[in-house]
Design an enzyme around this catalytic site. Structure first.
Site, PDB file in Angstrom:
ATOM      1  N   GLY A  37      69.755 -53.774  -9.069  1.00  0.00           N
ATOM      2  CA  GLY A  37      69.972 -52.703  -8.099  1.00  0.00           C
ATOM      3  C   GLY A  37      69.392 -51.422  -8.680  1.00  0.00           C
ATOM      4  O   GLY A  37      69.650 -51.089  -9.854  1.00  0.00           O
ATOM      5  N   GLN A  65      71.786 -62.370  -3.846  1.00  0.00           N
ATOM      6  CA  GLN A  65      72.580 -61.151  -4.059  1.00  0.00           C
ATOM      7  C   GLN A  65      73.523 -60.897  -2.884  1.00  0.00           C
ATOM      8  O   GLN A  65      74.552 -60.244  -3.029  1.00  0.00           O
ATOM      9  CB  GLN A  65      71.665 -59.931  -4.235  1.00  0.00           C
ATOM     10  N   ASP A  80      64.303 -49.903  -3.324  1.00  0.00           N
ATOM     11  CA  ASP A  80      63.963 -49.747  -4.745  1.00  0.00           C
ATOM     12  C   ASP A  80      62.970 -48.619  -4.958  1.00  0.00           C
ATOM     13  O   ASP A  80      62.865 -48.071  -6.052  1.00  0.00           O
ATOM     14  CB  ASP A  80      63.408 -51.057  -5.298  1.00  0.00           C
ATOM     15  N   LYS A 139      64.283 -55.601  -1.230  1.00  0.00           N
ATOM     16  CA  LYS A 139      64.299 -57.036  -1.514  1.00  0.00           C
ATOM     17  C   LYS A 139      63.471 -57.827  -0.505  1.00  0.00           C
ATOM     18  O   LYS A 139      63.502 -57.561   0.695  1.00  0.00           O
ATOM     19  CB  LYS A 139      65.762 -57.506  -1.511  1.00  0.00           C
TER      20      LYS A 139
HETATM   21  O1  MRU Z   1      66.336 -57.603  -7.464  1.00  0.00           O
HETATM   22  P1  MRU Z   1      67.486 -56.669  -7.261  1.00  0.00           P
HETATM   23  O2  MRU Z   1      68.795 -57.350  -7.096  1.00  0.00           O
HETATM   24  O3  MRU Z   1      67.515 -55.586  -8.321  1.00  0.00           O
HETATM   25  O4  MRU Z   1      67.152 -55.955  -5.889  1.00  0.00           O
HETATM   26  C1  MRU Z   1      68.024 -54.981  -5.383  1.00  0.00           C
HETATM   27  C2  MRU Z   1      67.658 -54.452  -4.068  1.00  0.00           C
HETATM   28  O5  MRU Z   1      66.673 -54.824  -3.471  1.00  0.00           O
HETATM   29  C3  MRU Z   1      68.529 -53.350  -3.526  1.00  0.00           C
HETATM   30  O6  MRU Z   1      68.539 -53.374  -2.134  1.00  0.00           O
HETATM   31  C4  MRU Z   1      68.017 -51.984  -3.988  1.00  0.00           C
HETATM   32  O7  MRU Z   1      67.830 -51.956  -5.370  1.00  0.00           O
HETATM   33  C5  MRU Z   1      68.949 -50.885  -3.612  1.00  0.00           C
HETATM   34  S1  MRU Z   1      70.460 -50.880  -4.581  1.00  0.00           S
HETATM   35  C6  MRU Z   1      71.318 -49.547  -3.991  1.00  0.00           C
END
Ligand code: MRU
Length: 364
Positions: A49, A199, A240, A251
């Protein structure tokens, strides 16, 4: 909300995090004692995240400073710690933002240990307040839908986990949801499972359960069908990295949700702290680095066996090869608005600058 957070310092000054790889089946705490522990935790997704990746990297720098002092290493040690942390994951811009903050702080410091700790602590406490404010500004959007539906349950669809587990507390997309729930507004969340690492089913469903928010798990391809049948009032996702033009990396699979939302006239919002804005780039499709992860995350499924052990099973012929893109980019034209700590704006440069005028000097 206050008693549960994702990263903290223990009495010995080491960093502790929740091991998100084994949720929801086990709640275990992992101690990070060196900057390499922080690098590994980010790489192997013990923590994940965007905001939490940034916070972990910030504490990683503080741990590196500690090691440097204890072992009497020179400044090269710190430089290489920065490089290792920088290379831990490529897409979430919060990582690079947090490392820049730590570098700036050390550049003007004459007490590395105290100053790196206080900078990392303030990244964490700022994120908590930022996420709370995202909820304050997102809440009226939910109130409006609730009013329109004469108090009937609002159905919100989300993808991945942009909840408190991706941040420190509150989360981004969950903050308006938690605040609406606290005000007695009826909310229900459709939770995309979010293959390959799940997730949604592992983390979003877990934290919604903890907060007593009604929710239903769906497989990733269900959203379009629900939208066609009037079963989704709003989509909210995290990000991200969002560019100056309002293109949103999130994601893998987020783009398809945005397309379905557009086709069905359903609002598609992105909830983000300003630390997830990358004002140095414009075109998300060509300029955002998209992480590609191990193919085994696609080929294997991880879950709880009936004997209580966590295990992985192969779900395709052993010789089949897989591709595992972690993120995709949703073009700004598909985004109804950005919910930030300073308010809601259009997903474009003017919208972003109307809330964050300080970014206008950084023109590209
Ligand atoms: O691969 P991850 O679990 O780190 O991906 C996370 C996401 O895509 C979240 O939607 C994003 O980081 C926002 S967290 C507030």
């Amino acid at each position: 909300m206050k008693d549960f957070r994702t990263i903290w310092l223990n009495e010995s000054g080491y960093v502790e995090v929740i091991d998100q790889r084994i949720l929801p089946h086990k709640l275990e705490i992992i101690q990070l004692r060196t900057h390499k522990d922080a690098v590994d935790a980010i790489k192997n997704m013990t923590v994940r995240g965007a905001p939490l990746i940034g916070a972990t990297a910030a504490y990683g720098v503080y741990l590196a400073v500690r090691e440097m002092i204890e072992k009497e290493f020179d400044g090269n040690f710190l430089d290489s710690a920065f490089e290792e942390l920088k290379a831990s994951r490529p897409t979430a811009v919060n990582l690079f933002w947090a490392l820049d903050k730590m570098r700036e702080c050390l550049d003007k410091s004459d007490n590395f240990l105290a100053d790196s700790l206080s900078q990392a602590n303030s990244i964490v406490s700022d994120d908590i307040e930022t996420c709370r404010m995202i909820g304050v500004h997102g809440l009226p959007l939910l109130e409006e839908i609730s009013l329109h539906k004469q108090g009937k349950t609002i159905n919100i669809l989300t993808h991945c986990n942009a909840g408190m587990l991706g941040c420190i507390q509150w989360g981004t997309i969950t903050s308006p949801i938690y605040q609406a729930h606290l005000k007695g507004i009826k909310v229900h969340v459709w939770v995309d499972e979010t293959r390959p690492r799940n997730q949604g089913s592992n983390l979003t469903a877990y934290e919604l359960t903890r907060h007593g928010i009604p929710h239903t798990l769906i497989v990733d391809n269900t959203g379009g069908h629900l939208m066609q049948h009037g079963m989704v009032d709003m989509v909210i996702v995290g990000t991200d990295r969002t560019t100056r033009n309002g293109d949103v990396a999130n994601k893998i699979g987020t783009y398809l949700k945005a397309l379905s939302a557009k086709d069905n006239n359903i609002p598609f919002y992105v909830a983000l702290p300003s630390t997830s804005l990358d004002m140095n780039i414009r075109d998300g499709l060509t300029e955002i680095p998209i992480e590609e992860r191990d193919q085994n995350e696609v080929k294997y499924l991880t879950g709880l066996r009936s004997d209580g052990q966590i295990d992985s099973i192969l779900i395709c012929p052993e010789t089949t090869s897989a591709r595992n893109y972690g993120f995709d980019v949703t073009p700004a034209r598909l985004v109804s608005g950005l919910i930030t700590e300073r308010g809601v704006c259009e997903a474009n440069e003017n919208g972003i600058l109307s809330l964050f005028p300080e970014f206008s000097i950084q023109s590209i």
